[in-house]
Design a protein around this motif. Structure first.
Motif, short mmCIF file in Angstrom:
data_model
loop_
_atom_site.label_atom_id
_atom_site.label_comp_id
_atom_site.label_asym_id
_atom_site.label_seq_id
_atom_site.Cartn_x
_atom_site.Cartn_y
_atom_site.Cartn_z
N ALA A 264 52.86 31.98 36.62
CA ALA A 264 53.41 32.97 37.46
C ALA A 264 52.36 34.33 37.95
O ALA A 264 52.73 34.89 38.72
N CYS A 265 51.24 34.15 37.23
CA CYS A 265 50.20 35.27 37.52
C CYS A 265 50.68 36.62 37.38
O CYS A 265 50.65 37.38 38.51
N THR A 266 51.26 37.06 36.12
CA THR A 266 51.83 38.35 35.96
C THR A 266 50.84 39.06 35.09
O THR A 266 51.62 40.38 34.74
N GLY A 267 49.65 38.87 34.74
CA GLY A 267 48.96 39.73 33.98
C GLY A 267 48.30 40.93 34.61
O GLY A 267 48.24 40.74 35.82
N ARG A 268 48.04 41.95 33.71
CA ARG A 268 47.36 43.13 34.49
C ARG A 268 46.43 43.53 33.82
O ARG A 268 46.32 43.38 32.36
N ILE A 269 45.62 44.51 34.38
CA ILE A 269 44.52 45.30 33.78
C ILE A 269 45.04 46.92 33.65
O ILE A 269 45.29 47.26 35.01
N LEU A 270 45.04 47.63 32.75
CA LEU A 270 45.63 48.84 32.63
C LEU A 270 44.40 49.89 32.17
O LEU A 270 43.73 49.37 31.44
N GLU A 271 44.87 51.09 32.65
CA GLU A 271 44.05 52.19 32.40
C GLU A 271 44.66 53.29 31.93
O GLU A 271 45.71 53.75 32.38
N THR B 98 49.30 56.08 32.34
CA THR B 98 48.79 54.55 32.45
C THR B 98 49.02 54.39 34.03
O THR B 98 49.86 54.35 34.78
N ARG B 99 47.77 53.64 34.29
CA ARG B 99 48.03 53.10 35.68
C ARG B 99 47.41 51.55 35.89
O ARG B 99 46.66 51.30 34.66
N ILE B 100 48.02 51.01 36.78
CA ILE B 100 47.39 49.54 36.99
C ILE B 100 46.22 49.52 37.71
O ILE B 100 46.18 49.99 38.94
N VAL B 101 45.14 48.88 37.19
CA VAL B 101 43.85 48.72 37.83
C VAL B 101 43.77 47.72 38.78
O VAL B 101 43.59 47.55 39.93
N ASP C 274 45.93 49.08 41.60
CA ASP C 274 46.94 48.32 41.78
C ASP C 274 46.45 47.16 42.55
O ASP C 274 46.92 46.67 43.50
N LEU C 275 45.22 46.70 42.37
CA LEU C 275 44.77 45.58 43.27
C LEU C 275 45.19 44.32 42.79
O LEU C 275 45.46 43.87 41.47
#
Length: 228
Positions: free
Chosen positions: A44-51, A59-62, A100-101
């Motif tokens: 489903a490709c729902t993984g994220r990298i966060l800062e 916290t924001r989504i890189v 948010d890329l």
């Protein structure tokens, strides 16, 4: 945040970490290993990298759209993040300035995101900085032909998700770690085809030893570093 995974802290105090899956939380799906397998099979490709910035407490989504976002490491100048995408067998280079890329979109490769390693021979797990600028990557197992065969067949993936764990297409026992430079050159490659020390997940390198972590054994293995 459903599956907090790897973490690295910049000199600025900012914390970068992976949220491996937005679908399968370990507490609800039988544990970290079970949730990882389910996420990788589903694709489903729902993984994220966060800062996380401790000064602003925000916290924001890189970047997002990863198939099980796993290991994270910073470049020496701390302007780039290296990210292991387990479910797609690859390692990314991301600008820490990305916001948010979505890496799952076609043509996403740009100055802010590029694939450093693609079509890797196993499931990339943790990324850890070593000596002399090396970055260590561990493979938790070799690729499964059965899983690869399901790549373009959503029905088979859906059916597999419903099977008992004993019938899941799991990789064979194999130990494998490698090290690379920031420009993508492989500088070390250690393998254990016998499977005596399998499911390797990370390497901590000191001046004279490699401490090699694993997924399910109740021991920590080490290997003497070669003379330099």
């Amino acid at each position: 945040i459903r599956y907090a995974d790897a973490v690295v802290v910049a000199k600025s105090g900012k914390i970068y970490f992976s949220d491996a899956s937005g679908r399968f939380a370990p507490a609800q799906w039988g544990g970290t290993f079970e949730a990882a397998v389910l996420d990788i099979i589903e694709q489903a490709c729902t993984g994220r990298i966060l800062e996380y910035d401790p000064q602003s407490k925000r916290t924001r989504i890189v970047a997002k759209g990863f198939s099980f976002a796993n290991g994270v490491a910073l470049s020496s100048d701390e302007q780039t993040l290296f990210v292991a995408e387990t479910g797609k067998y690859r390692v990314w280079k991301l600008s820490v300035a990305a916001n948010d890329l979505d890496v799952s979109k076609e043509g996403v490769a740009s100055t802010q995101a590029s694939v450093l390693f693609d079509n890797l021979p196993g499931y990339p797990d943790n990324l850890m900085r070593g000596q002399e600028g090396r970055i260590w990557l561990a493979f938790s197992g070799p690729r499964s032909p059965d899983v690869d065969a399901m790549g373009g067949k959503p029905f088979l993936r859906e059916l597999t998700l419903r099977l008992p764990r004993a019938l899941w297409p799991l990789p064979k026992r194999y130990g494998h770690v490698m090290a690379f430079s920031e420009d993508g050159r492989t500088v070390a490659d250690l393998q254990d085809p016998s499977g005596a020390y399998p499911q390797t997940t990370g390497v901590t390198e000191t001046a004279d030893r490699f401490y090699i972590q694993n997924l399910h054994l109740n021991v920590l293995g080490w290997k003497k570093a070669p003379a330099r």
